[in-house]
Motif scaffolding. Structure first.
Motif, PDB file in Angstrom:
ATOM      1  N   UNK A 342       0.827  -1.209   0.000  1.00 33.64           N
ATOM      2  CA  UNK A 342       0.000   0.000   0.000  1.00 33.64           C
ATOM      3  C   UNK A 342       0.858   1.255   0.000  1.00 33.64           C
ATOM      4  N   UNK A 343       2.060   1.171   0.572  1.00 38.11           N
ATOM      5  CA  UNK A 343       3.010   2.288   0.593  1.00 38.11           C
ATOM      6  C   UNK A 343       4.401   1.727   0.360  1.00 38.11           C
ATOM      7  N   UNK A 344       5.140   2.322  -0.574  1.00 36.80           N
ATOM      8  CA  UNK A 344       6.478   1.837  -0.923  1.00 36.80           C
ATOM      9  C   UNK A 344       7.378   3.039  -1.179  1.00 36.80           C
ATOM     10  N   UNK A 345       8.599   3.016  -0.611  1.00 39.05           N
ATOM     11  CA  UNK A 345       9.516   4.134  -0.772  1.00 39.05           C
ATOM     12  C   UNK A 345      10.940   3.677  -0.500  1.00 39.05           C
ATOM     13  N   UNK A 346      11.908   4.474  -0.970  1.00 40.80           N
ATOM     14  CA  UNK A 346      13.295   4.257  -0.584  1.00 40.80           C
ATOM     15  C   UNK A 346      13.539   5.024   0.711  1.00 40.80           C
ATOM     16  N   UNK A 347      13.879   4.295   1.764  1.00 45.64           N
ATOM     17  CA  UNK A 347      14.036   4.904   3.079  1.00 45.64           C
ATOM     18  C   UNK A 347      15.446   5.446   3.266  1.00 45.64           C
ATOM     19  N   UNK A 348      15.585   6.751   3.523  1.00 38.78           N
ATOM     20  CA  UNK A 348      16.911   7.299   3.810  1.00 38.78           C
ATOM     21  C   UNK A 348      17.533   6.719   5.082  1.00 38.78           C
ATOM     22  N   UNK A 349      16.713   6.315   6.058  1.00 41.73           N
ATOM     23  CA  UNK A 349      17.240   5.756   7.293  1.00 41.73           C
ATOM     24  C   UNK A 349      17.631   4.295   7.132  1.00 41.73           C
ATOM     25  N   UNK A 350      16.774   3.506   6.477  1.00 45.41           N
ATOM     26  CA  UNK A 350      17.018   2.068   6.332  1.00 45.41           C
ATOM     27  C   UNK A 350      17.958   1.788   5.165  1.00 45.41           C
ATOM     28  N   UNK A 351      18.052   2.741   4.226  1.00 44.58           N
ATOM     29  CA  UNK A 351      18.928   2.633   3.057  1.00 44.58           C
ATOM     30  C   UNK A 351      18.542   1.471   2.152  1.00 44.58           C
ATOM     31  N   UNK A 352      17.235   1.299   1.960  1.00 42.59           N
ATOM     32  CA  UNK A 352      16.721   0.331   1.002  1.00 42.59           C
ATOM     33  C   UNK A 352      15.240   0.635   0.794  1.00 42.59           C
ATOM     34  N   UNK A 353      14.660   0.034  -0.219  1.00 48.02           N
ATOM     35  CA  UNK A 353      13.225   0.190  -0.415  1.00 48.02           C
ATOM     36  C   UNK A 353      12.476  -0.572   0.668  1.00 48.02           C
ATOM     37  N   UNK A 354      11.505   0.081   1.268  1.00 47.83           N
ATOM     38  CA  UNK A 354      10.663  -0.539   2.283  1.00 47.83           C
ATOM     39  C   UNK A 354       9.203  -0.269   1.930  1.00 47.83           C
ATOM     40  N   UNK A 355       8.319  -1.042   2.531  1.00 47.37           N
ATOM     41  CA  UNK A 355       6.918  -0.808   2.267  1.00 47.37           C
ATOM     42  C   UNK A 355       6.029  -1.363   3.357  1.00 47.37           C
ATOM     43  N   UNK A 356       4.850  -0.803   3.471  1.00 43.47           N
ATOM     44  CA  UNK A 356       3.766  -1.381   4.254  1.00 43.47           C
ATOM     45  C   UNK A 356       2.938  -2.186   3.263  1.00 43.47           C
ATOM     46  N   UNK A 357       2.716  -3.460   3.569  1.00 44.47           N
ATOM     47  CA  UNK A 357       2.114  -4.352   2.580  1.00 44.47           C
ATOM     48  C   UNK A 357       0.993  -5.177   3.184  1.00 44.47           C
ATOM     49  N   UNK A 358       0.123  -5.623   2.313  1.00 39.69           N
ATOM     50  CA  UNK A 358      -0.977  -6.514   2.685  1.00 39.69           C
ATOM     51  C   UNK A 358      -0.747  -7.834   1.950  1.00 39.69           C
ATOM     52  N   UNK A 359      -0.562  -8.924   2.720  1.00 34.45           N
ATOM     53  CA  UNK A 359      -0.267 -10.227   2.125  1.00 34.45           C
ATOM     54  C   UNK A 359      -1.243 -11.272   2.641  1.00 34.45           C
ATOM     55  N   UNK A 360      -1.300 -12.401   1.947  1.00 31.50           N
ATOM     56  CA  UNK A 360      -2.102 -13.516   2.429  1.00 31.50           C
ATOM     57  C   UNK A 360      -1.581 -13.948   3.803  1.00 31.50           C
ATOM     58  N   UNK A 361      -2.472 -14.254   4.747  1.00 31.10           N
ATOM     59  CA  UNK A 361      -2.032 -14.533   6.118  1.00 31.10           C
ATOM     60  C   UNK A 361      -0.968 -15.607   6.239  1.00 31.10           C
ATOM     61  N   UNK A 362      -0.997 -16.623   5.385  1.00 28.16           N
ATOM     62  CA  UNK A 362      -0.012 -17.700   5.491  1.00 28.16           C
ATOM     63  C   UNK A 362       1.383 -17.260   5.074  1.00 28.16           C
TER      64      UNK A 362
END
Length: 400
Positions: A342-362
Protein backbone atom coordinates in the motif's frame (compact mmCIF):
# COMPACT_ATOMS: atom_id res chain seq x y z
CA UNK A 1 -16.80 25.64 -1.90
CA UNK A 2 -13.95 28.10 -1.55
CA UNK A 3 -10.67 26.61 -0.36
CA UNK A 4 -9.79 27.68 3.17
CA UNK A 5 -6.48 28.44 4.83
CA UNK A 6 -5.35 27.51 8.33
CA UNK A 7 -4.53 30.01 11.10
CA UNK A 8 -0.82 29.40 10.43
CA UNK A 9 -1.07 30.15 6.71
CA UNK A 10 0.03 33.82 6.80
CA UNK A 11 3.39 32.74 8.20
CA UNK A 12 3.75 29.45 6.32
CA UNK A 13 3.08 30.96 2.91
CA UNK A 14 6.15 33.16 3.44
CA UNK A 15 8.24 30.04 4.12
CA UNK A 16 6.95 27.94 1.23
CA UNK A 17 9.66 28.38 -1.43
CA UNK A 18 7.98 25.97 -3.87
CA UNK A 19 4.44 27.31 -3.88
CA UNK A 20 3.27 23.68 -3.79
CA UNK A 21 0.06 23.08 -1.87
CA UNK A 22 -2.42 20.24 -1.71
CA UNK A 23 -5.97 20.16 -0.37
CA UNK A 24 -6.84 18.56 2.99
CA UNK A 25 -10.36 18.79 4.38
CA UNK A 26 -11.04 21.90 2.34
CA UNK A 27 -7.81 23.65 3.43
CA UNK A 28 -4.53 24.41 1.73
CA UNK A 29 -1.84 22.09 3.08
CA UNK A 30 1.82 22.40 2.08
CA UNK A 31 3.10 19.58 -0.11
CA UNK A 32 6.65 20.68 0.61
CA UNK A 33 8.38 23.93 1.49
CA UNK A 34 11.79 23.19 0.00
CA UNK A 35 12.75 21.88 -3.43
CA UNK A 36 13.48 18.45 -1.98
CA UNK A 37 11.26 16.75 0.57
CA UNK A 38 14.38 14.94 1.77
CA UNK A 39 15.67 18.17 3.34
CA UNK A 40 12.49 18.44 5.38
CA UNK A 41 12.56 14.74 6.24
CA UNK A 42 16.09 15.02 7.64
CA UNK A 43 14.91 18.04 9.61
CA UNK A 44 12.52 15.67 11.40
CA UNK A 45 15.03 12.85 11.87
CA UNK A 46 18.14 14.89 12.74
CA UNK A 47 16.92 18.11 14.38
CA UNK A 48 13.31 19.28 14.61
CA UNK A 49 10.57 20.37 12.24
CA UNK A 50 6.94 21.43 12.48
CA UNK A 51 3.86 20.42 10.50
CA UNK A 52 0.53 22.23 10.23
CA UNK A 53 -2.10 19.65 11.19
CA UNK A 54 -4.88 22.20 11.65
CA UNK A 55 -7.21 20.65 9.03
CA UNK A 56 -7.83 17.72 11.40
CA UNK A 57 -11.46 17.46 12.43
CA UNK A 58 -11.96 18.02 16.16
CA UNK A 59 -14.92 16.96 18.27
CA UNK A 60 -15.72 17.67 21.92
CA UNK A 61 -17.59 14.73 23.43
CA UNK A 62 -19.04 15.64 26.82
CA UNK A 63 -21.67 14.55 29.28
CA UNK A 64 -22.64 11.96 31.87
CA UNK A 65 -22.73 9.15 29.26
CA UNK A 66 -19.58 10.19 27.36
CA UNK A 67 -17.48 7.23 28.49
CA UNK A 68 -20.37 4.80 28.03
CA UNK A 69 -20.97 6.13 24.51
CA UNK A 70 -17.29 5.96 23.48
CA UNK A 71 -16.87 2.46 24.92
CA UNK A 72 -19.51 1.31 22.44
CA UNK A 73 -18.60 3.53 19.51
CA UNK A 74 -14.83 2.80 19.48
CA UNK A 75 -13.11 -0.54 18.93
CA UNK A 76 -10.51 0.20 21.62
CA UNK A 77 -11.70 0.20 25.21
CA UNK A 78 -11.69 3.75 26.55
CA UNK A 79 -12.74 2.88 30.08
CA UNK A 80 -9.18 2.50 31.41
CA UNK A 81 -8.03 5.78 29.83
CA UNK A 82 -7.21 8.28 32.58
CA UNK A 83 -7.60 12.07 32.39
CA UNK A 84 -4.48 13.60 30.86
CA UNK A 85 -3.94 10.57 28.62
CA UNK A 86 -4.69 9.97 24.94
CA UNK A 87 -5.07 6.83 22.85
CA UNK A 88 -5.07 5.88 19.20
CA UNK A 89 -8.30 4.16 18.22
CA UNK A 90 -10.53 3.10 15.34
CA UNK A 91 -14.27 2.80 14.85
CA UNK A 92 -16.05 0.23 12.70
CA UNK A 93 -19.33 -0.43 10.96
CA UNK A 94 -21.68 -3.27 11.94
CA UNK A 95 -19.75 -5.71 9.72
CA UNK A 96 -16.50 -5.04 11.54
CA UNK A 97 -14.87 -2.96 8.79
CA UNK A 98 -12.87 0.09 9.84
CA UNK A 99 -14.57 3.39 9.14
CA UNK A 100 -11.75 5.58 10.37
CA UNK A 101 -9.02 6.09 12.93
CA UNK A 102 -8.19 8.96 15.24
CA UNK A 103 -6.78 10.03 18.60
CA UNK A 104 -8.97 10.35 21.68
CA UNK A 105 -7.91 12.72 24.49
CA UNK A 106 -9.50 12.36 27.92
CA UNK A 107 -9.71 15.72 29.68
CA UNK A 108 -11.98 14.63 32.54
CA UNK A 109 -14.25 11.80 33.60
CA UNK A 110 -17.00 13.10 31.33
CA UNK A 111 -15.06 15.16 28.75
CA UNK A 112 -13.11 13.95 25.69
CA UNK A 113 -11.63 15.45 22.53
CA UNK A 114 -11.48 13.32 19.36
CA UNK A 115 -9.34 14.26 16.36
CA UNK A 116 -9.73 12.58 12.98
CA UNK A 117 -8.83 13.13 9.33
CA UNK A 118 -12.41 12.91 8.03
CA UNK A 119 -15.78 14.41 9.06
CA UNK A 120 -17.64 12.22 11.55
CA UNK A 121 -20.13 14.49 13.31
CA UNK A 122 -23.28 12.96 11.81
CA UNK A 123 -22.08 9.40 12.42
CA UNK A 124 -21.17 10.10 16.05
CA UNK A 125 -24.42 11.92 16.78
CA UNK A 126 -26.42 9.07 15.26
CA UNK A 127 -24.70 6.58 17.58
CA UNK A 128 -25.28 8.91 20.55
CA UNK A 129 -29.05 9.14 20.22
CA UNK A 130 -30.79 8.57 23.52
CA UNK A 131 -27.65 9.08 25.59
CA UNK A 132 -26.70 11.97 27.87
CA UNK A 133 -23.81 13.14 25.71
CA UNK A 134 -23.10 16.29 23.73
CA UNK A 135 -20.96 16.11 20.57
CA UNK A 136 -19.75 19.41 19.14
CA UNK A 137 -17.45 19.91 16.17
CA UNK A 138 -14.85 22.59 16.92
CA UNK A 139 -12.54 22.07 13.96
CA UNK A 140 -12.24 25.78 13.15
CA UNK A 141 -11.75 26.83 16.76
CA UNK A 142 -8.30 25.26 17.14
CA UNK A 143 -5.09 25.16 15.16
CA UNK A 144 -2.81 22.14 15.56
CA UNK A 145 0.96 22.22 15.17
CA UNK A 146 3.08 19.06 15.26
CA UNK A 147 6.63 19.67 16.52
CA UNK A 148 8.69 16.56 15.74
CA UNK A 149 12.28 15.39 15.97
CA UNK A 150 15.11 14.74 18.44
CA UNK A 151 15.48 18.43 19.36
CA UNK A 152 11.76 19.07 19.82
CA UNK A 153 11.92 18.78 23.61
CA UNK A 154 14.89 21.16 23.82
CA UNK A 155 12.95 23.73 21.81
CA UNK A 156 9.61 23.40 23.56
CA UNK A 157 10.57 22.91 27.22
CA UNK A 158 11.90 26.47 27.80
CA UNK A 159 8.58 27.79 26.48
CA UNK A 160 6.41 25.26 28.33
CA UNK A 161 8.21 23.69 31.33
CA UNK A 162 5.13 21.51 31.91
CA UNK A 163 6.34 19.07 29.23
CA UNK A 164 9.55 18.14 31.10
CA UNK A 165 8.11 14.88 32.43
CA UNK A 166 5.35 14.38 29.86
CA UNK A 167 5.17 10.70 28.91
CA UNK A 168 4.23 9.21 25.55
CA UNK A 169 0.55 9.78 24.71
CA UNK A 170 0.04 12.09 27.69
CA UNK A 171 -1.01 15.72 27.43
CA UNK A 172 -1.01 18.81 29.60
CA UNK A 173 -2.34 22.37 29.59
CA UNK A 174 0.37 24.99 29.27
CA UNK A 175 1.02 28.52 28.10
CA UNK A 176 3.23 29.50 25.17
CA UNK A 177 3.84 33.19 24.45
CA UNK A 178 1.22 33.94 27.08
CA UNK A 179 -1.49 31.94 25.30
CA UNK A 180 -3.20 28.78 26.62
CA UNK A 181 -2.38 25.62 24.67
CA UNK A 182 -2.78 21.89 25.13
CA UNK A 183 0.43 19.96 24.46
CA UNK A 184 0.42 16.22 23.84
CA UNK A 185 3.37 13.91 23.35
CA UNK A 186 2.04 12.51 20.11
CA UNK A 187 2.75 12.68 16.41
CA UNK A 188 2.69 10.88 13.07
CA UNK A 189 6.44 10.54 12.45
CA UNK A 190 7.46 7.72 14.80
CA UNK A 191 9.97 10.05 16.46
CA UNK A 192 10.19 12.13 19.62
CA UNK A 193 7.58 14.80 19.19
CA UNK A 194 4.70 16.90 20.46
CA UNK A 195 1.46 18.31 19.14
CA UNK A 196 0.09 21.66 20.23
CA UNK A 197 -3.62 22.44 20.10
CA UNK A 198 -3.98 26.21 20.10
CA UNK A 199 -7.02 28.53 19.98
CA UNK A 200 -7.07 29.73 16.38
CA UNK A 201 -6.78 33.42 17.24
CA UNK A 202 -3.52 32.74 19.13
CA UNK A 203 -1.93 30.45 16.53
CA UNK A 204 0.47 32.91 14.90
CA UNK A 205 1.85 34.19 18.21
CA UNK A 206 2.58 30.64 19.35
CA UNK A 207 4.17 29.69 16.01
CA UNK A 208 6.39 32.78 16.05
CA UNK A 209 7.56 31.93 19.57
CA UNK A 210 8.42 28.39 18.46
CA UNK A 211 10.27 29.61 15.38
CA UNK A 212 12.34 31.97 17.50
CA UNK A 213 13.10 29.29 20.11
CA UNK A 214 13.95 26.80 17.36
CA UNK A 215 16.41 28.94 15.44
CA UNK A 216 19.51 27.62 17.29
CA UNK A 217 18.23 24.07 16.67
CA UNK A 218 17.72 24.44 12.90
CA UNK A 219 13.95 24.19 13.26
CA UNK A 220 12.14 24.17 9.91
CA UNK A 221 8.66 23.45 8.52
CA UNK A 222 7.85 20.22 6.73
CA UNK A 223 5.05 19.27 4.40
CA UNK A 224 2.97 16.24 3.45
CA UNK A 225 5.66 14.50 1.39
CA UNK A 226 8.17 14.43 4.26
CA UNK A 227 5.43 13.44 6.71
CA UNK A 228 4.49 10.52 4.46
CA UNK A 229 8.12 9.35 4.38
CA UNK A 230 8.41 9.45 8.16
CA UNK A 231 5.11 7.71 8.87
CA UNK A 232 5.94 4.82 6.48
CA UNK A 233 9.22 4.21 8.32
CA UNK A 234 7.16 4.26 11.53
CA UNK A 235 4.69 1.74 10.09
CA UNK A 236 1.73 4.04 10.70
CA UNK A 237 -1.41 3.53 8.58
CA UNK A 238 -2.85 6.43 6.58
CA UNK A 239 -6.44 6.65 5.49
CA UNK A 240 -6.52 6.82 1.69
CA UNK A 241 -3.33 4.74 1.49
CA UNK A 242 -3.47 1.73 3.83
CA UNK A 243 -7.26 1.69 3.96
CA UNK A 244 -10.42 3.24 2.62
CA UNK A 245 -13.17 4.23 5.00
CA UNK A 246 -15.86 1.56 5.00
CA UNK A 247 -18.29 4.45 4.66
CA UNK A 248 -17.05 5.28 1.16
CA UNK A 249 -15.85 1.88 -0.11
CA UNK A 250 -17.50 0.52 -3.26
CA UNK A 251 -17.23 -3.14 -2.25
CA UNK A 252 -15.72 -5.50 0.33
CA UNK A 253 -12.38 -5.54 -1.52
CA UNK A 254 -11.98 -1.94 -0.36
CA UNK A 255 -13.04 -2.60 3.24
CA UNK A 256 -10.75 -3.95 5.96
CA UNK A 257 -11.09 -5.16 9.52
CA UNK A 258 -8.76 -4.03 12.33
CA UNK A 259 -7.02 -7.42 12.24
CA UNK A 260 -6.40 -7.15 8.50
CA UNK A 261 -4.90 -3.69 9.02
CA UNK A 262 -2.47 -4.95 11.66
CA UNK A 263 -4.46 -3.23 14.40
CA UNK A 264 -5.58 -6.34 16.25
CA UNK A 265 -3.77 -5.05 19.35
CA UNK A 266 -6.54 -2.45 19.71
CA UNK A 267 -9.06 -5.23 20.35
CA UNK A 268 -7.75 -6.26 23.77
CA UNK A 269 -10.75 -7.21 25.90
CA UNK A 270 -13.01 -7.96 22.93
CA UNK A 271 -14.53 -10.93 24.82
CA UNK A 272 -15.79 -8.66 27.60
CA UNK A 273 -19.57 -8.76 27.16
CA UNK A 274 -19.99 -5.51 29.08
CA UNK A 275 -18.72 -3.60 26.02
CA UNK A 276 -20.65 -4.58 22.87
CA UNK A 277 -18.98 -2.02 20.59
CA UNK A 278 -20.08 -1.50 16.99
CA UNK A 279 -18.71 -4.32 14.82
CA UNK A 280 -17.73 -6.54 17.78
CA UNK A 281 -19.89 -9.52 16.79
CA UNK A 282 -18.52 -9.60 13.25
CA UNK A 283 -14.91 -9.19 14.42
CA UNK A 284 -15.25 -11.98 17.02
CA UNK A 285 -16.62 -14.24 14.28
CA UNK A 286 -13.66 -13.33 12.05
CA UNK A 287 -11.19 -14.18 14.82
CA UNK A 288 -12.93 -17.44 15.77
CA UNK A 289 -13.30 -18.67 12.20
CA UNK A 290 -9.88 -17.33 11.09
CA UNK A 291 -11.41 -15.66 8.05
CA UNK A 292 -9.07 -12.66 7.82
CA UNK A 293 -8.25 -12.20 4.14
CA UNK A 294 -5.04 -10.28 4.69
CA UNK A 295 -2.25 -9.57 7.13
CA UNK A 296 -0.42 -6.25 7.23
CA UNK A 297 3.38 -6.56 7.28
CA UNK A 298 6.52 -4.68 6.39
CA UNK A 299 8.58 -5.56 3.33
CA UNK A 300 12.27 -4.75 2.77
CA UNK A 301 13.49 -5.10 -0.82
CA UNK A 302 16.73 -7.04 -1.42
CA UNK A 303 19.00 -4.15 -2.34
CA UNK A 304 21.60 -6.23 -4.21
CA UNK A 305 18.88 -7.89 -6.28
CA UNK A 306 17.30 -4.51 -6.97
CA UNK A 307 20.56 -3.13 -8.35
CA UNK A 308 21.18 -6.28 -10.37
CA UNK A 309 17.70 -6.14 -11.90
CA UNK A 310 18.23 -2.65 -13.29
CA UNK A 311 21.94 -3.03 -14.12
CA UNK A 312 21.28 -6.17 -16.13
CA UNK A 313 18.83 -4.25 -18.31
CA UNK A 314 21.12 -1.26 -18.85
CA UNK A 315 19.11 1.05 -16.61
CA UNK A 316 20.35 3.15 -13.68
CA UNK A 317 18.61 2.05 -10.44
CA UNK A 318 16.46 4.77 -8.93
CA UNK A 319 16.31 5.35 -5.18
CA UNK A 320 13.22 7.52 -4.85
CA UNK A 321 12.28 8.61 -1.35
CA UNK A 322 8.89 9.95 -2.47
CA UNK A 323 6.38 7.15 -1.75
CA UNK A 324 4.86 5.47 -4.78
CA UNK A 325 1.32 6.90 -5.11
CA UNK A 326 -0.25 3.59 -6.17
CA UNK A 327 -0.42 -0.02 -5.03
CA UNK A 328 2.52 -2.27 -5.94
CA UNK A 329 1.73 -5.91 -6.71
CA UNK A 330 3.42 -8.74 -4.79
CA UNK A 331 3.82 -12.40 -5.80
CA UNK A 332 4.79 -15.59 -4.00
CA UNK A 333 7.58 -17.97 -5.05
CA UNK A 334 5.29 -19.73 -7.54
CA UNK A 335 4.26 -16.49 -9.22
CA UNK A 336 0.78 -16.41 -7.69
CA UNK A 337 -0.60 -13.21 -6.24
CA UNK A 338 0.67 -12.72 -2.68
CA UNK A 339 -0.86 -9.31 -2.03
CA UNK A 340 0.20 -5.73 -2.58
CA UNK A 341 2.18 -2.92 -1.01
CA UNK A 342 0.00 0.00 0.00
CA UNK A 343 3.01 2.29 0.59
CA UNK A 344 6.48 1.84 -0.92
CA UNK A 345 9.52 4.13 -0.77
CA UNK A 346 13.29 4.26 -0.58
CA UNK A 347 14.04 4.90 3.08
CA UNK A 348 16.91 7.30 3.81
CA UNK A 349 17.24 5.76 7.29
CA UNK A 350 17.02 2.07 6.33
CA UNK A 351 18.93 2.63 3.06
CA UNK A 352 16.72 0.33 1.00
CA UNK A 353 13.23 0.19 -0.41
CA UNK A 354 10.66 -0.54 2.28
CA UNK A 355 6.92 -0.81 2.27
CA UNK A 356 3.77 -1.38 4.25
CA UNK A 357 2.11 -4.35 2.58
CA UNK A 358 -0.98 -6.51 2.68
CA UNK A 359 -0.27 -10.23 2.12
CA UNK A 360 -2.10 -13.52 2.43
CA UNK A 361 -2.03 -14.53 6.12
CA UNK A 362 -0.01 -17.70 5.49
CA UNK A 363 2.81 -15.55 4.04
CA UNK A 364 2.98 -13.07 6.93
CA UNK A 365 5.70 -14.66 9.08
CA UNK A 366 8.83 -12.45 9.34
CA UNK A 367 11.72 -13.77 7.28
CA UNK A 368 9.56 -14.98 4.39
CA UNK A 369 9.95 -13.76 0.83
CA UNK A 370 7.63 -12.05 -1.60
CA UNK A 371 8.44 -10.68 -5.04
CA UNK A 372 7.79 -7.00 -5.75
CA UNK A 373 6.67 -5.95 -9.20
CA UNK A 374 8.95 -3.45 -10.96
CA UNK A 375 8.67 -1.94 -14.42
CA UNK A 376 12.00 -2.06 -16.28
CA UNK A 377 12.24 -1.11 -19.96
CA UNK A 378 8.44 -1.23 -20.19
CA UNK A 379 8.34 -4.81 -18.89
CA UNK A 380 6.86 -6.12 -15.65
CA UNK A 381 9.62 -7.87 -13.69
CA UNK A 382 10.04 -8.68 -9.99
CA UNK A 383 12.63 -8.29 -7.23
CA UNK A 384 12.62 -10.27 -3.96
CA UNK A 385 11.76 -8.65 -0.64
CA UNK A 386 11.83 -9.94 2.92
CA UNK A 387 8.73 -9.94 5.10
CA UNK A 388 9.46 -7.92 8.25
CA UNK A 389 7.63 -6.72 11.31
CA UNK A 390 6.68 -3.07 11.72
CA UNK A 391 7.92 -0.43 12.39
CA UNK A 392 11.12 -0.02 10.41
CA UNK A 393 12.24 2.95 12.53
CA UNK A 394 11.58 3.09 16.26
CA UNK A 395 14.20 5.18 18.13
CA UNK A 396 14.48 4.98 21.91
CA UNK A 397 14.03 8.75 22.14
CA UNK A 398 10.39 8.41 21.05
CA UNK A 399 9.50 7.03 24.47
CA UNK A 400 12.41 8.32 26.56
Amino acid sequence: MRIKTTPFYPRLVELNHTGLWSHWAGHLSATRYDFSAKYEYFGVRNAAAYFDASPLFKFWIRGRDAEHFLARAMARDVRSLKPGRAQYTVWCDDEGFVMEDGVLFRHAADEFMLTAAEPNLSHLRTLARGKQVEIVEVSEDYAVLALQGPRSRAILEPLAPEIADLSYFSFTPAKVAGHPVTISRTGFTGDLGYELMIPSDDALDVLDALIEAGEPHQLRPFGEEALNMARIEAGLPLIGAEFTSARYAYNDAERFTPTELGLGWLLRGIDDDSRPFVGRTAIRRELADKTSRWATVGIAVDQAAYFELFDSHGVIPVMDEIPVPWETMLYDDSGERAGYATSLMYSPMVQRYIGIARVRPELAAPGGTVHVEETVNHEYLTVPAEITSLPFFNPERKLA
